[in-house]
Each structure stands twice: as structure tokens, then as C-alpha cells.
Design a protein around this motif. Sequence first.
Motif, PDB file in Angstrom:
ATOM      1  N   LEU A 187       2.730   2.177   2.720  1.00 47.51           N
ATOM      2  CA  LEU A 187       2.794   2.708   4.081  1.00 47.51           C
ATOM      3  C   LEU A 187       4.016   2.191   4.826  1.00 47.51           C
ATOM      4  O   LEU A 187       4.226   2.509   5.986  1.00 47.51           O
ATOM      5  N   ARG A 196     -13.113   4.295  -5.526  1.00 53.53           N
ATOM      6  CA  ARG A 196     -12.071   4.949  -6.329  1.00 53.53           C
ATOM      7  C   ARG A 196     -11.540   3.964  -7.371  1.00 53.53           C
ATOM      8  O   ARG A 196     -11.768   2.776  -7.247  1.00 53.53           O
ATOM      9  N   ARG A 210     -15.765   2.129   0.491  1.00 51.98           N
ATOM     10  CA  ARG A 210     -14.858   3.267   0.430  1.00 51.98           C
ATOM     11  C   ARG A 210     -13.611   2.920  -0.388  1.00 51.98           C
ATOM     12  O   ARG A 210     -13.099   3.725  -1.153  1.00 51.98           O
ATOM     13  N   ALA A 211     -13.122   1.674  -0.211  1.00 50.40           N
ATOM     14  CA  ALA A 211     -11.938   1.262  -0.957  1.00 50.40           C
ATOM     15  C   ALA A 211     -12.257   1.119  -2.446  1.00 50.40           C
ATOM     16  O   ALA A 211     -11.414   1.392  -3.288  1.00 50.40           O
ATOM     17  N   TYR A 235      -7.378  -0.444   0.642  1.00 57.39           N
ATOM     18  CA  TYR A 235      -6.724  -1.007   1.824  1.00 57.39           C
ATOM     19  C   TYR A 235      -7.729  -0.992   2.968  1.00 57.39           C
ATOM     20  O   TYR A 235      -8.173   0.067   3.393  1.00 57.39           O
ATOM     21  N   GLU A 245     -15.276  13.681  -3.549  1.00 60.83           N
ATOM     22  CA  GLU A 245     -16.621  14.277  -3.487  1.00 60.83           C
ATOM     23  C   GLU A 245     -17.048  14.825  -4.848  1.00 60.83           C
ATOM     24  O   GLU A 245     -18.231  14.818  -5.188  1.00 60.83           O
ATOM     25  N   VAL A 248      -4.653   1.272  -4.620  1.00 61.65           N
ATOM     26  CA  VAL A 248      -5.032   0.046  -3.923  1.00 61.65           C
ATOM     27  C   VAL A 248      -6.118   0.373  -2.907  1.00 61.65           C
ATOM     28  O   VAL A 248      -6.137   1.448  -2.341  1.00 61.65           O
ATOM     29  N   PRO A 292       1.549   6.288  -1.339  1.00 58.21           N
ATOM     30  CA  PRO A 292       0.307   5.507  -1.267  1.00 58.21           C
ATOM     31  C   PRO A 292      -0.824   6.146  -2.072  1.00 58.21           C
ATOM     32  O   PRO A 292      -1.665   5.419  -2.624  1.00 58.21           O
ATOM     33  N   GLN A 293      -0.809   7.486  -2.158  1.00 58.99           N
ATOM     34  CA  GLN A 293      -1.891   8.180  -2.860  1.00 58.99           C
ATOM     35  C   GLN A 293      -1.964   7.787  -4.340  1.00 58.99           C
ATOM     36  O   GLN A 293      -3.003   7.914  -4.965  1.00 58.99           O
ATOM     37  N   VAL A 349     -14.864  10.602   0.815  1.00 58.77           N
ATOM     38  CA  VAL A 349     -13.847  11.573   1.205  1.00 58.77           C
ATOM     39  C   VAL A 349     -12.746  11.639   0.133  1.00 58.77           C
ATOM     40  O   VAL A 349     -12.211  10.614  -0.299  1.00 58.77           O
ATOM     41  N   GLY A 350     -12.489  12.843  -0.336  1.00 53.22           N
ATOM     42  CA  GLY A 350     -11.448  13.024  -1.341  1.00 53.22           C
ATOM     43  C   GLY A 350     -11.936  12.869  -2.769  1.00 53.22           C
ATOM     44  O   GLY A 350     -11.269  13.300  -3.697  1.00 53.22           O
ATOM     45  N   ALA A 358       0.824  -1.218   0.000  1.00 62.02           N
ATOM     46  CA  ALA A 358       0.000   0.000   0.000  1.00 62.02           C
ATOM     47  C   ALA A 358       0.852   1.259   0.000  1.00 62.02           C
ATOM     48  O   ALA A 358       0.336   2.346  -0.230  1.00 62.02           O
TER      49      ALA A 358
END
Lengths: 361, 265
Positions: free
Chosen positions: A47, A147, A143-144, A80, A102, A78, A73-74, A99-100, A45
Motif C-alpha cells: 500500500l 485466505r 478475515r485476514a 493486514y 465467497e 499478507v 497488494p492483491q 468478501v472476495g 502490504a
Amino acid sequence: MTLRADFGSRVGDFGLEVGIEAADELVVLYGPSGSGKTVTLRALAGLQRVDRGRIEIGGRVVVDVAAGVERPPQERRVGYVVQEPALFPHLDVRANVLVGVERSPEAHARYERLRAMLHIGGLDGRRPHQLSGGQSQRVALARALVRPTEALLLDEPFSALDEALREEMRGELLRLRRELRLPILFVTHDLREAHLLGDRIAVLDEGRVLQFDSRDEVFRRPRSRRVAELTGVRNILAGRVEGSRVVVRGLALALPADRRPPPGTGRVDVGVRAERCVLRRLDPDGALPENCFVAQVVEDLAFGNAHLLRLEPEAAGPSVLVEVASRPYEVLGVASARRWVVELPPADIQVMPPAGPEAVP
Amino acid sequence: MSALASRSWLAAAALFALFFLLPVAGLGLRALTDGDVASELRSGDSWRALRLSLVTATLATALAALLGTPLAYALARSGRAGSRLAAALIDLPIVLPPAAAGIALLTVFGRRGYLGGPLEELGVSLSFTTAAVVLAQLFVAGPYFVRSAYAGFRAADPRFEGVAYTLGLSRWRTFRSVTLPLVRPALAAGAVLCWARALGELGATLLFAGSLPGSTRTAPLAVLNAFESAAGLAGAVSISLLLVAVALAVMVALSRVTAPGGPYR
């Protein structure tokens, strides 16, 4: 889509060396706690720093240490999902998912589809503390996936749930896997979960991948004593190869032709799963068939759906644990007799390189 | 526990609680019974001192929040070395006696101080100005904010940030819309503590800023001044009463924000 990774990473004095790849399938990273499963996912990921190697996700190189590539990571695309903390506590469900993104119409459209797919319609305005554990994990999955995602990384996402819910979520995940067509990496230390979910299983121990094969291969053909131990092989016996057979405690066991170790192998470990051993009624007159020996039941543990029997040999043969499902247990009348014939079927005998001398009793 | 033991336990607890409540009640009682207190309350001096206190304490708190938040975050995320530095930074001004803090400030920011001297030559004078009041309060009370913020950032699970990064949120966006809201209760609690401590600040202010009516005589300094002047106890009581009333009102108003668990429960 694919994920390909071969890298090394250090966390304090823990060293991780992992080689793994996944196509559109569910790959389980299975191992005891501290084996490096979580660090592996974190490295994928972005991190966790990687010291050596290469990671490719969805055809894009996201890490290539030699070439100085390390995407944040951005930019890895992936999904996560971890067990805890699943959701941001200060945002409601809809805000958590979007989130991010919208302002992305695609994300909104995907969210509409995911709401139906994951049964989370009607939760939009709820805060995470108003959700059940199962709902939280569904929202975290949404949420994963809302995107553009090239791989899904799931770190024991269900282990905080109670057993019934966990069962249900596993079913959902299997359904999701068919619909998503994504590489899914799933971390667990639960053997049953690994078996149920994994198309392929990577067995990790102390930062190394001990075996990475199809599920059946891992469960039926553990490549080493440690893999056998970790995958619940209850009978691991010291043996010696003699000709085409392997001798265990004076009992010469036949092996299938394709499973014979090369001549001159000498000492080996022999693994037989308790549930693959066969119990037969004793025939007082008949000779013992191949791979059979007479043994006495010395212990009988009832687990509801099965019995685990410990049998001690009367003459040649090893002491073994045999699992008998409760129905055959009753039909055979195991409780009514002490002496039985135990058969170790050739196809279920796994010959492995021996452990170090100190490990053999 | 026997009934007798639990009763004496309760009595001891009640006595100690009274020890705190009685003096405050005494202030109120004195104000009601002493005509001088009432007339002092009507005079402008008490209110001017109180206004100065409110303005400077609020400014000091705003500065503490503005500068202390990034500091606390950096310390909280910087591993073991950071936590040791944090402990030193945060505790030193708290254990330093306020009078010593005032002297320390003078040695640096005073007219002949290491920084104050050169500043003086540039025409900027800090000591014995309202700015000095704010600096003294910031020095003494700021660490309370940093301590609370630091604890908040430490308690905020860094995995939230990790997850946010994988969701594509930039570092700044993650800090703003994930980390900061998570620690908001801790920041608010720290700000209230800092503000309350700044409001009561006396020693450092007296030595570094003096007690000039209108510009540096804050409410605690006015209490001290009134007590030593002709107005005597009556004047001191009236200002103390105002201070207590304002502080209590603010504390009660903010208690919801700073309650454990914060506004997300």
C-alpha cells in the motif's frame, strides 16, 4: 515461512530505510509515533511505494526495485489488520470475512475452524457496529486468515481496546502464534506490549531500525543511548572507560569480561535499568563491596506494585532511579531509613557509544 | 440564560420558522378558498408541466449521478491539486446566476454556438428542446450532486480500500463493494439535492430551452406563464401547490436514506 525485507521508501519528506526479516515468529516493530512503523507495514502490504530494495514474502519476491518487480497488494498474500477501521461497516460479520472469497470452499472450511479458534461463532449476522472492540479485532483477524496467508501484519490492532481486553487479546495472539506458524509483524508503541509479545524486537526511530534483536537482547543490551531511552532504561549515565572499568561520577564500576569496551574507548554512555539496581542495607563497619555506593533516598513514588526511588550519592557515584517491588520494599523497610547502599550489578551494566556532546549534561 | 432571555430567544426562532411556513400554508389556503385554483388543478396544463418537470429533473439527476460519481471519486483521491480543482468545478455553477448559466449554455450549445453550430449542420438541434431542459438542469443542479459525492468520498477512509486490496479485492471490486456502499448516503443526499434543484430550475431553462408548452415548459416555467396570463394568480398557485406537494413527498420518502450516518446505524 519467511518474510525478508530490505527497502527504502519516501513519504513526503519522511525517509524510511528498513531491513527486517521474520521466520515463524512474532516480530514486534517498536518505536515512538512517527518512527515509520506503520509505513513499514504498508510497504510490506503493497500500500506504500518502495523506492529501493527487495521484499520477499513466503519465498516469493513481491518487490525487487532493481528488477522492476512490484506486485500489487492483491497478490502479496499478507493478512493486514489495523486498529481502525477494522471492518467494513456495511457488511455483516460473515460477509466481512468472506468478501472476495465467497466461492472458495477452502475459505469456508477455514472460516469454520477460525470461528472456533477465535471464539466468534454466533456473530455471523451481526453488523460491525453491533460488535465490541475485541470482537471486531477477532473478526478482522479471521478475515485476514481465511485466505491463503504467508505473513500477518498487525498495526496496533489492540490499542483501541480497554486494558483488560487488551491483556486478553495479547494472550489470544500468543496462542494463535503457536498454532499458525506464520511470520507475524506486530506494530506497537507500547513497551509492555512489545516485551510481552515479541520473540524479536525491531526498535525504530525516525525511519531507521536502530536495533533488531531478540527481546532480551534489546531490553538488556541496548546498542545505543536512543535504544536505551526508547526501551525504558531509566539510568543513562555519562562515563569514561579506564582500563577494564568504567568510571561514572568518580565511581569505578567493574564490567563482565565479555562486556569490556576496547581499550582507548574513552567517553561512553552507561545504561542501567531501574529494576536491575539493587538496594542493600547499610553496614556501618563493613567496607563497600564492588560496584556499590552510599546514597540517600530523595524521592519515593509508589506505583502500586513497585516503588520508584530517586537516590542521590553521598560521595562518589551517580544519582540513580531504583525500582523496588512492593514486597522487598516492605521487607527491607525502605520507608524507615534514608541512607542505603546501591549496587549496580556488573551483568546489568550496558556500555554504549556516547551520544553527541550536546546530549551529555 | 435567564427565563426571560430564553423565552425571547424562542420567540425569535418561532417567528423565523413562521416566515418559512406561512407562505407554504398560504398556497394551501388559497387553493381551498379560491374556486379558480381548484378548476385550474382539474385542467390538464398544470399536470402536463409537472410531468415534464418530473421526467427532466429525474433524467438530469440520473445523468449527474452517472457522470458525477466517477468525477467526484477521481477528484477526492487526487490530492491537493484535485481538491482545488474540485472546489472550482463544484462551486462555479452553484454561484453562477441561473440566467447567466442559460446564456453560457446558449453560447456553446445554441444554434449558432461553438458546439451547437456544427451539431446543427449534422441535423442535431439542442436548444429549445426537451434535451435542452435536461442540459440546463444538469448544468445548474449537477454540481450539487458532485459536491455531496465529493465530500462523501473524501470522508470515506482510504484505508478501507487499502485493507480491501490486501484481501485480494480488485480495484473495481473494491470500489463497487466497499467504497460505493460507504458513500451511498452521501450519493443519495446529493441526488436528492440535485433533483430538488433541477425541479425548481427556471432561469437557465427559460433562456436555453424556452417555454414551449409540452416540450420545454416545466412546472416553474408554467408558474411564470400562468402568473402572466389570464389565469393569473389562480393558475400560478395551482402549479406551485403541485410542485411543493411532490417535492415534499419525495423529500420525506428519501429522508431515511439520506439521514446522517446513513442506513448502517
